[in-house]
Design an enzyme around this catalytic site. Structure first.
Site, PDB file in Angstrom:
ATOM      1  N   TRP A 163       0.884  -1.261  -0.056  1.00  0.00           N
ATOM      2  CA  TRP A 163      -0.090  -0.049   0.092  1.00  0.00           C
ATOM      3  C   TRP A 163       0.667   1.364   0.048  1.00  0.00           C
ATOM      4  O   TRP A 163       0.411   2.361  -0.305  1.00  0.00           O
ATOM      5  CB  TRP A 163      -0.874   0.095   1.352  1.00  0.00           C
ATOM      6  CG  TRP A 163      -1.698  -1.110   1.125  1.00  0.00           C
ATOM      7  CD1 TRP A 163      -1.926  -2.210   2.048  1.00  0.00           C
ATOM      8  CD2 TRP A 163      -2.826  -1.399   0.277  1.00  0.00           C
ATOM      9  NE1 TRP A 163      -2.572  -3.138   1.841  1.00  0.00           N
ATOM     10  CE2 TRP A 163      -3.399  -2.905   0.623  1.00  0.00           C
ATOM     11  CE3 TRP A 163      -3.177  -0.907  -1.032  1.00  0.00           C
ATOM     12  CZ2 TRP A 163      -4.401  -3.450  -0.047  1.00  0.00           C
ATOM     13  CZ3 TRP A 163      -4.284  -1.587  -1.701  1.00  0.00           C
ATOM     14  CH2 TRP A 163      -4.753  -2.892  -1.297  1.00  0.00           C
ATOM     15  N   HIS A 181      11.512   6.676  -1.721  1.00  0.00           N
ATOM     16  CA  HIS A 181      12.666   7.853  -1.225  1.00  0.00           C
ATOM     17  C   HIS A 181      13.693   8.102  -2.043  1.00  0.00           C
ATOM     18  O   HIS A 181      14.098   7.341  -2.950  1.00  0.00           O
ATOM     19  CB  HIS A 181      12.751   7.514   0.012  1.00  0.00           C
ATOM     20  CG  HIS A 181      13.256   6.279   0.748  1.00  0.00           C
ATOM     21  ND1 HIS A 181      13.689   5.890   2.019  1.00  0.00           N
ATOM     22  CD2 HIS A 181      13.648   5.141  -0.197  1.00  0.00           C
ATOM     23  CE1 HIS A 181      14.202   4.707   1.835  1.00  0.00           C
ATOM     24  NE2 HIS A 181      13.907   4.335   0.517  1.00  0.00           N
ATOM     25  N   ARG A 207       4.546   7.301  -3.704  1.00  0.00           N
ATOM     26  CA  ARG A 207       4.108   6.467  -2.826  1.00  0.00           C
ATOM     27  C   ARG A 207       2.595   6.116  -3.239  1.00  0.00           C
ATOM     28  O   ARG A 207       1.995   7.242  -3.687  1.00  0.00           O
ATOM     29  CB  ARG A 207       4.320   7.132  -1.502  1.00  0.00           C
ATOM     30  CG  ARG A 207       5.722   7.062  -0.814  1.00  0.00           C
ATOM     31  CD  ARG A 207       5.816   7.019   0.224  1.00  0.00           C
ATOM     32  NE  ARG A 207       7.223   7.371   0.713  1.00  0.00           N
ATOM     33  CZ  ARG A 207       7.747   7.829   1.656  1.00  0.00           C
ATOM     34  NH1 ARG A 207       6.877   8.228   2.655  1.00  0.00           N
ATOM     35  NH2 ARG A 207       8.901   8.204   1.823  1.00  0.00           N
ATOM     36  N   GLN A 221      12.187  14.788  -2.889  1.00  0.00           N
ATOM     37  CA  GLN A 221      13.130  14.739  -1.688  1.00  0.00           C
ATOM     38  C   GLN A 221      14.483  15.325  -2.162  1.00  0.00           C
ATOM     39  O   GLN A 221      14.829  15.153  -3.208  1.00  0.00           O
ATOM     40  CB  GLN A 221      13.333  13.294  -1.180  1.00  0.00           C
ATOM     41  CG  GLN A 221      12.007  12.751  -0.537  1.00  0.00           C
ATOM     42  CD  GLN A 221      12.243  11.542   0.516  1.00  0.00           C
ATOM     43  OE1 GLN A 221      13.053  10.831   0.238  1.00  0.00           O
ATOM     44  NE2 GLN A 221      11.494  11.409   1.299  1.00  0.00           N
ATOM     45  N   VAL A 264      19.759   4.576   9.593  1.00  0.00           N
ATOM     46  CA  VAL A 264      20.842   5.335  10.531  1.00  0.00           C
ATOM     47  C   VAL A 264      20.713   4.918  11.818  1.00  0.00           C
ATOM     48  O   VAL A 264      19.739   4.418  12.583  1.00  0.00           O
ATOM     49  CB  VAL A 264      20.473   6.745  10.286  1.00  0.00           C
ATOM     50  CG1 VAL A 264      20.827   7.216   9.216  1.00  0.00           C
ATOM     51  CG2 VAL A 264      18.770   6.890  10.547  1.00  0.00           C
ATOM     52  N   ALA A 306      23.461  11.134   7.101  1.00  0.00           N
ATOM     53  CA  ALA A 306      22.768  11.018   6.188  1.00  0.00           C
ATOM     54  C   ALA A 306      21.411  11.793   6.696  1.00  0.00           C
ATOM     55  O   ALA A 306      21.207  11.970   7.795  1.00  0.00           O
ATOM     56  CB  ALA A 306      22.331   9.623   5.761  1.00  0.00           C
TER      57      ALA A 306
END
Ligand code: DAH
Length: 338
Positions: A163, A181, A207, A221, A264, A306
């Site tokens: 989804w 992303h 998305r 992004q 991360v 990051a």
């Protein structure tokens, strides 16, 4: 003054015949309306050559005057007719009748401009470029491996949910998707380069979700990645403080809080103070050792940080835009305000 055929002599010494040849040759070489007008003045005007020739008739004896006068008058008729013809031609060759109304008042041509997302992306990437980060781009159609696996996003992570992800139908592959992303470029960049690395990656993401004022199914992004020996969390904070100072001004308050992203450790989100509220503007963190190892880096030697942010959200804040869907609905009333 030679007076042989009677049609020759004038006070300037120019014969009717000579004048005719000169006029026709000159007319042939006219190329514009202005040149044609100059020709008319030069040959047929009050001070023109033909008028000069006619004025000179008075000095001829009566017999010659008749002959030369008749010839000169007939040349005038001839030249006038040629002039008329030529000026019609030059008008019709300039523009089809009715195509341009030169009496219409001028209007400003509509100028194009950069899309507000592009403007914001450029401002953000420039801020990082000036801190030594290089701008690179990556594929929007991505492999599951880069979008998820190499970033330590396990198979049961909610982001992998069908989804959330727009998968690409393929007879041969079941691992192709529209990137959710820009983080896959962390893995790709490390895989293809040795440290040190400092990059920013702007680009579109997709998305599978329903849209509302703060969610779109596609958006941009800007990802960032720095990897080297000895990079610490202080470098992350210093870099992102400086970024916030450049984009939001030096007075803006900034806050970091713990957050979780699989790629991360530790992870944080950064918020800025906005009209008395804390607004989250990006996610960040120290690159997870597993992500370094997945890309073939020695995680005992190298560290990095990051970050990832949505330029539309930042533009919404700065420009008081209340609905993210404006960015992609192509309404000029919105777009021309930038
Ligand atoms: N990829 C994350 C997202 O789409 C954003 C993000 C968070 C990127 C933390 C990062 C990071 O590089 O360190 O929500």
């Amino acid at each position: 003054m030679p007076k042989d055929h009677g049609v020759q002599a004038t006070q300037a010494g120019e014969s009717v015949e000579e004048l005719k040849i000169a006029a026709i040759t000159a007319l042939d070489s006219t190329e514009s309306g202005e040149q044609l007008e100059a020709w008319r003045v030069g040959f047929l005007g009050r001070k023109g050559r033909l008028t000069g020739l006619l004025r000179g008739l008075g000095s001829l004896d009566i017999e010659h005057r008749k002959v030369v006068g008749a010839a000169a008058n007939s040349l005038r008729g001839e030249l006038e007719a040629l002039y008329e013809e030529r000026s019609k031609q030059s008008k019709s060759s300039q523009a089809p009748v009715g195509s341009i109304d030169i009496t219409l008042p001028g209007r400003r041509p509509a100028l194009g401009g950069l899309h507000p997302s592009t403007q914001m992306i450029r401002e953000i990437t420039q801020a990082f470029n000036e801190m030594g980060f290089q701008t690179i781009e990556g594929p929007e159609v991505e492999l599951e491996k880069y979008n998820f696996d190499m970033l330590n996003i396990p198979a049961n992570h909610p982001a992998r949910d069908q989804w959330d992800t727009i998968w690409v139908d393929s007879d041969t592959h079941n691992d192709v998707l529209l990137r959710t992303h820009t983080s896959p470029m962390q893995a790709r960049t490390m895989e293809a380069n040795d440290p040190p690395i400092r990059v920013v990656v702007p680009g579109k993401c997709y998305r599978y979700e329903s849209t509302d004022a703060t969610h779109e199914w596609h958006f941009n992004q800007v990802e960032g990645l720095a990897v080297d020996e000895g990079i610490t969390f202080a470098d992350l904070k210093g870099t992102l403080y400086e970024f916030a100072r450049r984009i939001f001004g030096s007075q803006r308050k900034v806050r970091f809080r713990c957050d979780f992203f699989p790629f991360v450790e530790p992870g944080v989100d950064m918020s800025i103070e906005w009209n008395g509220n804390w607004i989250e503007i990006l996610g960040a963190g120290m690159v997870h050792p597993k992500v370094l190892e997945n890309a073939g880096y020695d995680s005992t030697k190298y560290t990095g940080f990051a970050f990832g942010m949505g330029p539309e959200r930042i533009s919404m804040l700065r420009n008081e835009i209340t609905d993210i869907r404006h960015f992609f609905s192509n309404d000029l009333r919105f777009l021309t305000q930038f």
